[in-house]
Design a protein around this motif. Structure first.
Motif, PDB file in Angstrom:
ATOM      1  N   LEU A  82      50.911  32.443  41.781  1.00 25.39           N
ATOM      2  CA  LEU A  82      50.814  33.769  41.170  1.00 25.39           C
ATOM      3  C   LEU A  82      50.665  34.871  42.207  1.00 25.39           C
ATOM      4  N   ASN A  83      49.920  34.586  43.285  1.00 28.14           N
ATOM      5  CA  ASN A  83      49.600  35.647  44.240  1.00 28.14           C
ATOM      6  C   ASN A  83      50.672  35.876  45.302  1.00 28.14           C
ATOM      7  N   ALA A  84      51.304  34.789  45.777  1.00 30.63           N
ATOM      8  CA  ALA A  84      52.205  34.953  46.932  1.00 30.63           C
ATOM      9  C   ALA A  84      53.394  34.008  46.875  1.00 30.63           C
ATOM     10  N   GLY A  85      53.737  33.538  45.689  1.00 33.18           N
ATOM     11  CA  GLY A  85      54.819  32.549  45.605  1.00 33.18           C
ATOM     12  C   GLY A  85      55.770  32.848  44.478  1.00 33.18           C
ATOM     13  N   CYS A  86      55.761  31.952  43.484  1.00 32.91           N
ATOM     14  CA  CYS A  86      56.724  32.010  42.380  1.00 32.91           C
ATOM     15  C   CYS A  86      56.862  33.424  41.796  1.00 32.91           C
ATOM     16  N   ILE A  87      55.743  34.019  41.430  1.00 33.83           N
ATOM     17  CA  ILE A  87      55.814  35.257  40.640  1.00 33.83           C
ATOM     18  C   ILE A  87      56.274  36.466  41.471  1.00 33.83           C
ATOM     19  N   ILE A 117      52.731  43.161  38.356  1.00 38.87           N
ATOM     20  CA  ILE A 117      52.975  41.908  37.619  1.00 38.87           C
ATOM     21  C   ILE A 117      51.984  40.845  38.092  1.00 38.87           C
ATOM     22  N   VAL A 118      51.818  40.761  39.421  1.00 37.59           N
ATOM     23  CA  VAL A 118      50.884  39.773  39.984  1.00 37.59           C
ATOM     24  C   VAL A 118      49.475  40.041  39.471  1.00 37.59           C
ATOM     25  N   SER A 119      49.080  41.309  39.523  1.00 34.58           N
ATOM     26  CA  SER A 119      47.716  41.632  39.128  1.00 34.58           C
ATOM     27  C   SER A 119      47.483  41.344  37.634  1.00 34.58           C
ATOM     28  N   GLU A 120      48.480  41.665  36.785  1.00 33.58           N
ATOM     29  CA  GLU A 120      48.312  41.397  35.341  1.00 33.58           C
ATOM     30  C   GLU A 120      48.199  39.894  35.083  1.00 33.58           C
ATOM     31  N   LEU A 121      49.016  39.122  35.790  1.00 38.95           N
ATOM     32  CA  LEU A 121      48.992  37.674  35.535  1.00 38.95           C
ATOM     33  C   LEU A 121      47.710  37.027  36.066  1.00 38.95           C
TER      34      LEU A 121
END
Ligand code: FAD
Ligand code: NAD
Length: 483
Positions: free
Chosen positions: A50-55, A98-102
């Motif tokens: 979530l933080n530094a990969g897929c998203i 997006i990262v922060s919401e997820l």
């Protein structure tokens, strides 16, 4: 008094947080320890994914592709989009939002499931005890649990010939944070990360050169598909140099500008490239350093992965390990499924993961996706098979969208007709591959897929036609030539 849990999970990536949620659903008192600190210096669950990969990578792949589409392709649809401009700052803020919401979503799920999210580092001690050191505190606390799930993930492999340097030589995390589009971008490693991030920056205007040590391209994919992918990525402008062994790199700085000279060898000849940024993407290694004390008897392989059985049990009873830190592909969904399996095993239920149908996707444009055995693997194991392919060029829906590159390939057992592998390159293949996984999970034959009705016009029809082609009866292709 020390806190006692039913389950402690160390790591809140897609393996760990999913395991923690499933444990809580099953009624276990659960804690999840995670040490991730995001760029705003705040703890954030979700791990690398979530933080530094897929998203974040998919957010940038989507945005950069829209930019390229608006610049180059909408005209053919009769849409005039003159003076298309890139606003990289907004693109990056969108990704960050997006990262922060997820990640906030995961902390919300922890709360709703009454999972204790312990923000800091965990270490496995003997007798099912875990040492927890909270962020900002020096003195650790000891907690314990009936069951412990290790899910500490992986980190980028470092490369001594190109050590990371500020934001000039970066790993994948750094490559998601560039503040301007590099004119020339070098990438060491033409694997999944190299191709995805190379595509992002190429779409945004960089000249991208990938230096790949292996002589063959994407050797984990079906050969026919990887050949097609190499052709297409090269046509798009990615400069992929195979058999390129990087020997050294030098950063030179003049004023505020830095350049990297990368020296490499290819076909026994020494060459070099000069680039504005260099991404090192040569694989990832399990995070198992300092994870347990010396007296703990956990077996590690030569990459540092914890040895587990098919059900993710380690050599210590009650201690499990899942996700990137154990054998198998380093994929978020593989870790999540292992997390669910382990939670259910702890609850005394029957649970397993089918490692034969793990889908792999490379989210470039076109996308590359596959599940099951490749044609070369079937040949090596001497399994007799039949193959059917269907090109998107013959698909009405692909024509309508203007994206006709690629194909679907179905491999079925020659005797039983059971589908053994499905391989694709084309738009939306990340979604199409799900159909193949369901078919394989249910033990379908190519005839089962051939007998199934697919909506028209859809890209899924290409999967249907490829299954028909296994029996040489694809409708929208000329009959195969007689030999
Ligand atoms: P991680 O996500 O790495 O999480 C592990 C967590 O444990 C981290 O938060 C870490 O800080 C924490 N931790 C480690 N040690 C300790 C400790 N001692 N104490 C407390 N906490 C600790 N996979 C896909 O399936 N699809 C994709 O599209 C995709 N894209 C990717 C793009 C990039 C750029 C990268 C780098 C990876 C991508 N991956 C993708 C791979 C995916 O991110 C990983 O497979 C996945 O995150 C692994 O999940 P995990 O839970 O095992 O580990
Ligand atoms: P990778 O294994 O996919 O690719 C690394 C590439 O670097 C390989 O082609 C390898 O031959 C090459 N290489 C290794 N050493 C080299 C050297 N010294 N010089 C030149 N090339 C060299 O690894 P990655 O791209 O770093 O990704 C790491 C993991 O993250 C992958 O295993 C993947 O499963 C996961 N990931 C998945 C996705 C996705 O599912 N879409 C996206 C990104 C990452």
């Amino acid at each position: 008094m020390k806190e006692q849990y039913d389950v402690i999970v160390i790591g809140a990536g897609p393996a760990g947080y999913v395991a923690a949620i499933r444990c809580a659903q099953l009624g276990f008192k659960t804690a999840c320890i995670d040490r991730w600190i995001n760029k705003n210096k705040k703890p954030a669950p979700g791990g690398t994914c979530l933080n530094a990969g897929c998203i974040p990578s998919k957010a940038l792949l989507e945005s950069s592709s829209i930019y390229e589409h608006a610049r180059l392709h909408v005209k053919s649809h009769g849409v005039q989009a003159n003076d298309v401009q890139l606003d990289l700052k907004t693109m990056m803020s969108r990704k960050d939002k997006i990262v922060s919401e997820l990640t906030m979503g995961i902390s919300g799920l922890f709360k709703a499931n009454k999972i204790d999210w312990l923000q800091g580092s965990g270490k496995l001690l003997s007798n099912k005890q875990v040492e927890f050191t909270e962020h900002g505190k020096k003195k650790p606390k000891i907690t314990s649990a009936e069951n412990i799930i290790l899910a500490t993930g992986s980190s980028s492999v470092e490369f001594s010939a190109a050590p990371l340097e500020n934001n000039t030589i970066v790993d994948s995390s750094g490559a998601l944070e560039f503040t301007s589009v590099p004119e020339r971008l070098g990438i060491i490693g033409a694997g999944v990360i190299g191709l995805e991030l190379g595509s992002v920056w190429r779409c945004l205007g960089s000249e991208v050169i990938l230096l790949e040590a292996q002589d063959c391209f994407l050797n984990m994919a079906d050969e026919q598909i990887s050949k097609g992918a190499l052709r297409e990525f090269t046509r798009q402008g990615l400069d992929i140099r195979l058999g390129a062994r990087v020997l050294s790199s030098d950063v030179s700085t003049k004023g505020k500008t830095s350049k990297v000279i990368v020296n490499y060898q290819q076909d026994n000849q020494s060459s070099s490239i000069t680039v504005d940024k260099l991404i090192v993407a040569i694989g990832r290694k399990p995070n198992t350093e300092n994870l347990f004390t010396k007296e703990i008897d956990l077996n590690l392989d030569n990459m540092g992965a914890v040895h587990v059985d098919d059900q993710c049990r380690t050599t210590i009873p009650g201690v499990y390990a899942i996700g990137d830190m154990v054998r198998g592909p380093m994929l978020a969904h593989k870790g999540s499924e292992e997390g669910i399996m382990v939670a259910e095993l702890i609850a005394g239920q029957h649970a397993e993961v089918n490692y034969d149908t793990i889908p792999s996707v490379i989210y470039t444009h076109p996308e590359v996706a596959w599940a099951g055995k490749t044609e070369q693997a079937l040949k090596t194991s001497g399994i007799e098979y039949r193959s059917g392919t269907f090109p998107f060029l013959a698909s009405g829906r692909a024509k309508a969208s203007g994206e006709t590159t690629g194909m679907v390939k179905v491999l079925a057992d020659a005797t039983t007709d059971r589908v053994l592998g499905v391989h694709m390159i084309g738009q939306n293949c990340s979604e199409l591959i799900g159909q193949a996984v369901i078919a394989m999970e249910l033990g379908a034959s190519s005839e089962d897929i051939a007998l199934t009705m697919f909506a028209h016009p859809t890209l899924s029809e290409a999967f249907h036609e490829a299954a028909l082609a296994v029996d040489k009866r694809a409708i929208h292709l000329p009959p195969p030539r007689k030999r």
